[in-house]
Motif scaffolding. Structure first.
Motif, PDB file in Angstrom:
ATOM      1  N   ILE A   1      31.845 -30.244  18.846  1.00  0.00           N
ATOM      2  CA  ILE A   1      30.375 -30.730  18.679  1.00  0.00           C
ATOM      3  C   ILE A   1      30.467 -31.829  17.355  1.00  0.00           C
ATOM      4  CG2 ILE A   1      27.948 -29.965  18.034  1.00  0.00           C
ATOM      5  CD1 ILE A   1      28.769 -27.153  19.204  1.00  0.00           C
ATOM      6  N   TYR A   2      29.626 -32.902  17.504  1.00  0.00           N
ATOM      7  CA  TYR A   2      29.606 -34.071  16.446  1.00  0.00           C
ATOM      8  C   TYR A   2      28.137 -33.923  16.234  1.00  0.00           C
ATOM      9  CZ  TYR A   2      34.106 -34.689  18.303  1.00  0.00           C
ATOM     10  OH  TYR A   2      35.589 -34.635  18.840  1.00  0.00           O
ATOM     11  N   LYS A   3      27.944 -34.243  14.772  1.00  0.00           N
ATOM     12  CA  LYS A   3      26.453 -34.511  14.200  1.00  0.00           C
ATOM     13  C   LYS A   3      26.537 -35.797  13.480  1.00  0.00           C
ATOM     14  CE  LYS A   3      22.868 -32.740  11.407  1.00  0.00           C
ATOM     15  NZ  LYS A   3      22.291 -31.604  10.640  1.00  0.00           N
ATOM     16  N   ASN A   4      25.786 -36.728  13.982  1.00  0.00           N
ATOM     17  CA  ASN A   4      25.767 -38.127  13.611  1.00  0.00           C
ATOM     18  C   ASN A   4      27.194 -38.777  13.484  1.00  0.00           C
ATOM     19  OD1 ASN A   4      23.027 -37.830  12.866  1.00  0.00           O
ATOM     20  ND2 ASN A   4      23.331 -36.684  10.926  1.00  0.00           N
ATOM     21  N   GLY A   5      27.983 -38.732  14.243  1.00  0.00           N
ATOM     22  CA  GLY A   5      29.258 -39.310  14.642  1.00  0.00           C
ATOM     23  C   GLY A   5      30.427 -38.562  13.743  1.00  0.00           C
ATOM     24  N   GLU A   6      30.061 -37.509  13.164  1.00  0.00           N
ATOM     25  CA  GLU A   6      31.214 -36.797  12.510  1.00  0.00           C
ATOM     26  C   GLU A   6      31.359 -35.165  13.185  1.00  0.00           C
ATOM     27  OE1 GLU A   6      30.663 -36.360   8.132  1.00  0.00           O
ATOM     28  OE2 GLU A   6      30.509 -38.755   8.080  1.00  0.00           O
ATOM     29  N   PHE A   7      32.596 -35.029  13.382  1.00  0.00           N
ATOM     30  CA  PHE A   7      32.998 -33.640  13.783  1.00  0.00           C
ATOM     31  C   PHE A   7      32.301 -32.551  12.961  1.00  0.00           C
ATOM     32  CE2 PHE A   7      35.462 -29.754  13.689  1.00  0.00           C
ATOM     33  CZ  PHE A   7      35.509 -29.402  15.064  1.00  0.00           C
ATOM     34  N   HIS A   8      31.470 -31.712  13.541  1.00  0.00           N
ATOM     35  CA  HIS A   8      30.935 -30.582  13.210  1.00  0.00           C
ATOM     36  C   HIS A   8      31.183 -29.206  13.245  1.00  0.00           C
ATOM     37  CE1 HIS A   8      27.853 -27.595  12.034  1.00  0.00           C
ATOM     38  NE2 HIS A   8      27.201 -28.519  11.237  1.00  0.00           N
ATOM     39  N   SER A   9      31.742 -28.815  14.471  1.00  0.00           N
ATOM     40  CA  SER A   9      31.907 -27.419  14.799  1.00  0.00           C
ATOM     41  C   SER A   9      32.777 -27.378  16.203  1.00  0.00           C
ATOM     42  CB  SER A   9      30.981 -26.380  14.433  1.00  0.00           C
ATOM     43  OG  SER A   9      29.927 -26.846  15.255  1.00  0.00           O
ATOM     44  N   GLU A  10      33.550 -26.252  16.594  1.00  0.00           N
ATOM     45  CA  GLU A  10      33.902 -26.247  17.870  1.00  0.00           C
ATOM     46  C   GLU A  10      33.864 -24.689  18.172  1.00  0.00           C
ATOM     47  OE1 GLU A  10      37.939 -27.586  17.558  1.00  0.00           O
ATOM     48  OE2 GLU A  10      38.561 -26.013  16.586  1.00  0.00           O
ATOM     49  N   GLY A  11      33.988 -24.457  19.543  1.00  0.00           N
ATOM     50  CA  GLY A  11      34.024 -22.941  20.079  1.00  0.00           C
ATOM     51  C   GLY A  11      34.580 -22.871  21.636  1.00  0.00           C
ATOM     52  N   LEU A  12      34.845 -21.777  21.901  1.00  0.00           N
ATOM     53  CA  LEU A  12      35.249 -21.432  23.243  1.00  0.00           C
ATOM     54  C   LEU A  12      34.278 -20.606  24.091  1.00  0.00           C
ATOM     55  CD1 LEU A  12      38.781 -20.205  22.209  1.00  0.00           C
ATOM     56  CD2 LEU A  12      38.319 -22.419  23.432  1.00  0.00           C
ATOM     57  N   GLY A  13      34.526 -21.014  25.329  1.00  0.00           N
ATOM     58  CA  GLY A  13      33.550 -20.062  26.201  1.00  0.00           C
ATOM     59  C   GLY A  13      33.483 -18.558  25.926  1.00  0.00           C
ATOM     60  N   SER A  14      34.462 -18.024  25.475  1.00  0.00           N
ATOM     61  CA  SER A  14      34.603 -16.593  25.130  1.00  0.00           C
ATOM     62  C   SER A  14      33.747 -16.264  23.999  1.00  0.00           C
ATOM     63  CB  SER A  14      36.134 -16.276  24.677  1.00  0.00           C
ATOM     64  OG  SER A  14      36.625 -16.936  23.636  1.00  0.00           O
ATOM     65  N   ALA A  15      33.155 -17.302  23.276  1.00  0.00           N
ATOM     66  CA  ALA A  15      32.181 -16.975  22.280  1.00  0.00           C
ATOM     67  C   ALA A  15      31.141 -16.135  22.951  1.00  0.00           C
ATOM     68  CB  ALA A  15      31.772 -18.193  21.402  1.00  0.00           C
ATOM     69  N   VAL A  16      30.557 -16.458  23.958  1.00  0.00           N
ATOM     70  CA  VAL A  16      29.611 -15.735  24.545  1.00  0.00           C
ATOM     71  C   VAL A  16      30.070 -14.326  25.448  1.00  0.00           C
ATOM     72  CG1 VAL A  16      27.850 -17.404  24.607  1.00  0.00           C
ATOM     73  CG2 VAL A  16      29.522 -17.509  26.272  1.00  0.00           C
ATOM     74  N   GLN A  17      29.959 -13.323  24.688  1.00  0.00           N
ATOM     75  CA  GLN A  17      30.218 -12.088  25.319  1.00  0.00           C
ATOM     76  C   GLN A  17      31.683 -11.934  25.860  1.00  0.00           C
ATOM     77  OE1 GLN A  17      27.098 -10.676  27.794  1.00  0.00           O
ATOM     78  NE2 GLN A  17      25.695 -10.292  25.987  1.00  0.00           N
ATOM     79  N   GLY A  18      32.589 -12.918  25.386  1.00  0.00           N
ATOM     80  CA  GLY A  18      33.746 -12.779  25.965  1.00  0.00           C
ATOM     81  C   GLY A  18      34.217 -13.701  27.279  1.00  0.00           C
ATOM     82  N   ASN A  19      32.795 -14.243  27.917  1.00  0.00           N
ATOM     83  CA  ASN A  19      32.801 -14.983  29.185  1.00  0.00           C
ATOM     84  C   ASN A  19      31.569 -15.256  29.496  1.00  0.00           C
ATOM     85  OD1 ASN A  19      33.242 -16.142  31.848  1.00  0.00           O
ATOM     86  ND2 ASN A  19      34.830 -14.856  32.275  1.00  0.00           N
ATOM     87  N   PRO A  20      31.288 -16.808  29.617  1.00  0.00           N
ATOM     88  CA  PRO A  20      30.112 -17.004  29.866  1.00  0.00           C
ATOM     89  C   PRO A  20      29.611 -16.447  31.309  1.00  0.00           C
ATOM     90  CG  PRO A  20      31.336 -19.018  29.371  1.00  0.00           C
ATOM     91  CD  PRO A  20      32.189 -18.000  29.463  1.00  0.00           C
ATOM     92  N   LEU A  21      30.090 -16.105  32.252  1.00  0.00           N
ATOM     93  CA  LEU A  21      30.140 -15.159  33.192  1.00  0.00           C
ATOM     94  C   LEU A  21      29.450 -14.122  33.024  1.00  0.00           C
ATOM     95  CD1 LEU A  21      32.970 -16.091  35.671  1.00  0.00           C
ATOM     96  CD2 LEU A  21      30.753 -17.087  35.742  1.00  0.00           C
ATOM     97  N   THR A  22      29.992 -13.216  32.176  1.00  0.00           N
ATOM     98  CA  THR A  22      29.485 -12.128  31.516  1.00  0.00           C
ATOM     99  C   THR A  22      27.929 -12.083  31.089  1.00  0.00           C
ATOM    100  OG1 THR A  22      31.741 -11.568  30.896  1.00  0.00           O
ATOM    101  CG2 THR A  22      29.948 -10.148  29.933  1.00  0.00           C
TER     102      THR A  22
END
Length: 262
Positions: free
Chosen positions: A187-208
């Motif tokens: 994720i970038y805010k105003n052209g600068e890198f801000h943060s990152e994450g994996l699909g596992s951040a949401v309850q281990g799996n977005p499907l879950t």
């Protein structure tokens, strides 16, 4: 909670949204409010939008699914709400702040577009995968009608899961082709890198997460419908935004999504 009180609080939240102002937390005013009460308050707020403004339900959302977001908000279980056709913006959209949003924060998410109905309880991750036509890079712009985001789970459920608007990227892909827990988002805010994450951040799996939402709403008699969009929760911490800010995210191997606040 009495129906009259439910309708009063739902009407207050609707008016606050339309007038772009905040309210004192409902949990400060109604000490015995339950999550089920909050859900019925949210339905009253939603029905005001449908009946008075002619909006249509086009999907559902789950929020407060990742630990960074839970820690930030002090809410330690997921919330849930509805998406209407007035909330959606196309990729690279200009999103007005004044007269539209109150205290917005951007979330990078994976959106699911359904090709089949899903009716809980009993929905599994395999059911969600089978019912999903595509996944889409997405920004949800959450926005609380509660003073300074001082929310408990009942406040955010009553407030339609603090949903403001959302932006869908142009690229849509078959989720069966991807390892969803290991999908990386930057994720970038105003052209600068801000943060990152994996699909596992949401309850281990977005499907879950999506299965949980289908089952939770199923208990209230609310189905997922073919064609609906389901927002599965933020992969990274919430990012406050103001007019002039530009947000962009990259979902590895799939595509990007962007918006500007004006």
């Amino acid at each position: 909670m009495e129906q009259q009180k439910i309708e009063q609080l739902g009407d207050e939240l609707y008016a606050a949204m339309r007038e772009c102002r905040t309210l004192a937390p409902l949990t400060d005013r109604e000490s015995d409010i339950t999550v089920e009460d909050a859900y019925h308050i949210s339905l009253r707020m939603l029905n005001r939008r449908l009946d008075l403004d002619g909006e249509k339900v086009v999907g559902k959302k789950i929020g407060v699914t990742s630990k960074p977001v839970q820690d930030m908000l002090g809410v330690f279980q997921p919330d849930f709400g509805f998406l209407t056709d007035a909330m959606v913006y196309p990729d690279a959209a200009d999103i007005p702040v004044a007269g539209n949003l109150i205290q917005p924060r951007a979330e990078g998410e994976i959106a699911f577009r359904l090709k089949k109905d899903l009716v809980g309880p009993g929905v599994t991750e395999a059911d969600v995968l089978d019912a999903t036509e595509t996944i889409i890079p997405c920004f949800e712009i959450v926005d609380s009608r509660i003073d300074d985001w001082q929310i408990k789970i009942q406040d955010t459920v009553a407030d339609n899961a603090s949903c403001g608007v959302y932006v869908l990227g142009e690229n849509e892909v078959d989720p069966k082709d991807f390892d969803l827990p290991n999908l990386k988002m930057k994720i970038y805010k105003n052209g600068e890198f801000h943060s990152e994450g994996l699909g596992s951040a949401v309850q281990g799996n977005p499907l879950t997460a999506v299965a949980w939402l289908a089952n939770t709403l199923g208990e209230f008699g609310i189905p997922f419908k073919a064609g609906e969009v389901i927002l599965s929760g933020s992969l990274a911490p919430l990012i406050p935004v103001v007019a002039g800010d530009e947000m962009r995210l990259e979902l590895e191997g799939i595509g990007d999504c962007s918006c500007k606040f004006v």
